[in-house]
Design a protein around this motif. Sequence first.
Motif: not given
Length: 333
Positions: A105-120
């Motif tokens: 759940g956390l990683h999916t949530l954090h994915l939606n907060m990421a914009y830079r390609k390496d963080i995504v």
Amino acid sequence: MTEKQALSSSELGTLWMTYQQKTMVQRIFEYFIEQADDKRAKEIMQDFHMKVINYIEDIKNILKNEGAVIPVGFTEQDVNTGVLKLYDNMFDIMFLRLNVEISMGLHTLHLNMAYRKDIVLLYKELTAFTQSVYDECVDYLQEKDVLPRPPAVSMPKTIEFANGTNYMSGFNLFSEKRALNTVEVAHLYNAIETNILGMQMITGFAQVANEPEVKKYFIKGKELAKKTVTDYTQLFLQSDIQPPSTWGANATDSKVSPFSDKLMMYCTSMLCSFGLGSNALGTAFSLRNDLPLKMVGTAKDVLTYGRDGGKIMAKNGWLEEPPQMQDRNDLTK
């Protein structure tokens, strides 16, 4: 060449949270791996542990390249692998299953907060990794017959629509409450299952905590988990539904702590946050009007308990602060 974008505040914050959580599980599973008797369970945990360490290094490298300080998180001082077992067999994999359930759940949530390609990409990899580990845990626990399945249900043959407001009845003492629907059962079942494991976890923590205030806090948490299990189980029984139970994952009689009070407090705080999120979902999808009230009452108790834990952590110097935004008022003085 196009210059790489700087980390946004959201990305820095989620990386910080991920680092805290991953270093915590790194230390916990150092202990569980050392104590493991079952070969297959040990292999699952060793593979998980090795990959977690790799992801911790990835986060460190990202932060270093941005000129950001590396958080403290949890270190080898927070674990003592040479003590007696604090939990029976099966607790380790059941705890791992719960941990990766939270992480998904956390990683999916954090994915939606990421914009830079390496963080995504990082959060995509973490999501796939935790999903894979979750599958391994479920397969293992079902093979060992310690993971009860949710209750059986007759398959629907027709489509039904609610006729009037009676479908939502739950408060009226003079009308019969309808049976729980499958969506409501799903959320209640998950809450019961999670709190049963949480109750066993925090029972062990209460036995071995060093600080009297921390020990008292864990005892209070055990009673809160027990109350939640009792209240939700009663809802099941009112609809003639069998609540979940398992023979494994109990705390032993050990009184020597494998973990620091700081680590145990953080782990409990993480479960409180997960419980609040699960309660919010359960409340949103429950149509029988007595259920949201019950769940909101539970959420209020969990929120108060979590805040009390935060105060204890701050008082003892265990509450590492996330990176801060600039205080413009202070800068203009």
